[in-house]
Design an enzyme around this catalytic site. Structure first.
Site, PDB file in Angstrom:
ATOM      1  N   HIS A   1       3.419   1.916   2.061  1.00  0.00           N
ATOM      2  CA  HIS A   1       3.973   2.352   3.341  1.00  0.00           C
ATOM      3  C   HIS A   1       5.480   2.141   3.389  1.00  0.00           C
ATOM      4  O   HIS A   1       6.013   1.238   2.730  1.00  0.00           O
ATOM      5  CB  HIS A   1       3.256   1.705   4.534  1.00  0.00           C
TER       6      HIS A   1
ATOM      7  N   ASP B   1       0.827  -1.217   0.000  1.00  0.00           N
ATOM      8  CA  ASP B   1       0.000   0.000   0.000  1.00  0.00           C
ATOM      9  C   ASP B   1       0.859   1.264   0.000  1.00  0.00           C
ATOM     10  O   ASP B   1       0.354   2.360   0.245  1.00  0.00           O
ATOM     11  CB  ASP B   1      -0.963  -0.007   1.202  1.00  0.00           C
TER      12      ASP B   1
HETATM   13  C1  GLP Z   1       6.491  -4.292   6.805  1.00  0.00           C
HETATM   14  C2  GLP Z   1       7.559  -3.431   7.489  1.00  0.00           C
HETATM   15  C3  GLP Z   1       8.258  -2.525   6.504  1.00  0.00           C
HETATM   16  C4  GLP Z   1       8.533  -3.326   5.263  1.00  0.00           C
HETATM   17  C5  GLP Z   1       7.254  -3.633   4.557  1.00  0.00           C
HETATM   18  C6  GLP Z   1       7.417  -4.593   3.388  1.00  0.00           C
HETATM   19  O1  GLP Z   1       5.238  -4.201   7.342  1.00  0.00           O
HETATM   20  N1  GLP Z   1       7.134  -2.664   8.608  1.00  0.00           N
HETATM   21  O2  GLP Z   1       9.435  -1.979   7.076  1.00  0.00           O
HETATM   22  O3  GLP Z   1       9.343  -2.589   4.373  1.00  0.00           O
HETATM   23  O4  GLP Z   1       6.237  -4.037   5.443  1.00  0.00           O
HETATM   24  O5  GLP Z   1       7.687  -5.886   3.839  1.00  0.00           O
HETATM   25  P1  GLP Z   1       8.308  -7.028   2.913  1.00  0.00           P
HETATM   26  O6  GLP Z   1       9.707  -6.597   2.638  1.00  0.00           O
HETATM   27  O7  GLP Z   1       8.235  -8.258   3.737  1.00  0.00           O
HETATM   28  O8  GLP Z   1       7.479  -7.071   1.705  1.00  0.00           O
END
Ligand code: GLP
Length: 260
Positions: free
Chosen positions: A138, A136
């Site tokens: 973030h 999304d």
């Molecule tokens: C999580 C973490 C983030 C991370 C993101 C993507 O919720 N809080 O710091 O970058 O989501 O995660 P992933 O790398 O497992 O796709």
């Protein structure tokens, strides 16, 4: 913002590890910003390999986590403090206590957030910040709608992020609703931001962050305000970028002296 498209997660891990390696070679006591999630694992694997081969030492490095779940038991294996211990600290020569994270078990969470901001400032700020990106848009746990100048604080996860992160827990209901996270304003203070993304699931968020409007609706778009951002992508995560050919041309013709 520099966009680098690479053939694999391993190639991304190696290039990101090069950035850490060059920085530590110049200044052994640098401050690293550490991300959790799947995206940085290739980077940690490569740092572990180089430390085991004695090509690299992180003995004087300090680290700060981006974020943490609130109210998970202190011994829960999915606390980000525990994850980073397993994925990085136990595999390299970081000093004990070299890594700090926001304290999601604190009784007084606003105080813990303010203390965390002070700890980062007292360490001289973050030199190199690793980042992932959520589907999304973030970064850390700054969900859509987050203030672009926010500091470390409590946030509520979106249903999408809780569903994305459910794979780390025994059931989706176990994913905490609340988290502590460095703010977007906190992250912008780091000297160099290095965002890593792989897989088709990240393509839309990456395109919105890199080529979309600056907007709290895509928190990662705040990276457009930072003077030194490197985005490392595999082909699938880069697939929705409009200026793809241009990014490839820029990187292919980059002067060797420039580094990341
Ligand atoms: C999580 C973490 C983030 C991370 C993101 C993507 O919720 N809080 O710091 O970058 O989501 O995660 P992933 O790398 O497992 O796709």
């Amino acid at each position: 913002m520099e966009i680098v498209i690479l053939p694999s997660a391993e190639a991304i891990g190696a290039l990101a590890a090069d950035a850490v390696h060059e920085l530590v070679a110049r200044r052994p006591d640098v401050v690293l910003g550490l991300a959790t999630g799947s995206s940085p694992l290739g980077v940690y694997d490569e740092l572990a390999r180089r430390c085991a081969a004695r090509e690299l030492s992180l003995a004087r490095v300090r680290g700060f986590l981006l974020d943490e779940y609130v109210a998970l038991p202190a011994d829960h294996p999915q606390r980000y403090r525990a994850v980073i211990r397993r994925e990085l600290e136990e595999r390299v020569d970081l000093a004990p206590d070299a890594v700090q994270g926001p304290d999601g078990t604190a009784g007084d969470l606003p105080w813990a957030c303010a203390a965390y901001e002070r700890a980062i400032a007292d360490a001289g700020g973050v030199d190199l910040q690793l980042l992932g990106i959520g589907t999304d848009g973030h970064v850390a746990f700054n969900e859509p709608g987050s203030s672009l100048s926010s500091r470390t604080r409590i946030k509520t996860l979106t249903a999408q992020t809780r569903a994305d992160n459910a794979r780390f827990f025994e059931s989706p209901d176990e994913v905490p609703r609340h988290v502590l996270t460095q703010g977007l304003g906190t992250i912008l203070r780091a000297q160099h931001l290095l965002l890593v993304a792989t897989g088709q699931g990240k393509a839309a968020a990456v395109a919105a962050a890199v080529e979309g409007p600056l907007s709290a609706s895509c928190p990662a778009s705040v990276l457009q305000l930072h003077p030194h951002v490197t985005v490392l992508l595999d082909e699938t995560a880069a697939a929705d970028l409009v200026r793809l050919d241009y990014y490839r041309e820029v990187y292919a013709g980059k002067p060797a002296w420039q580094g990341l």
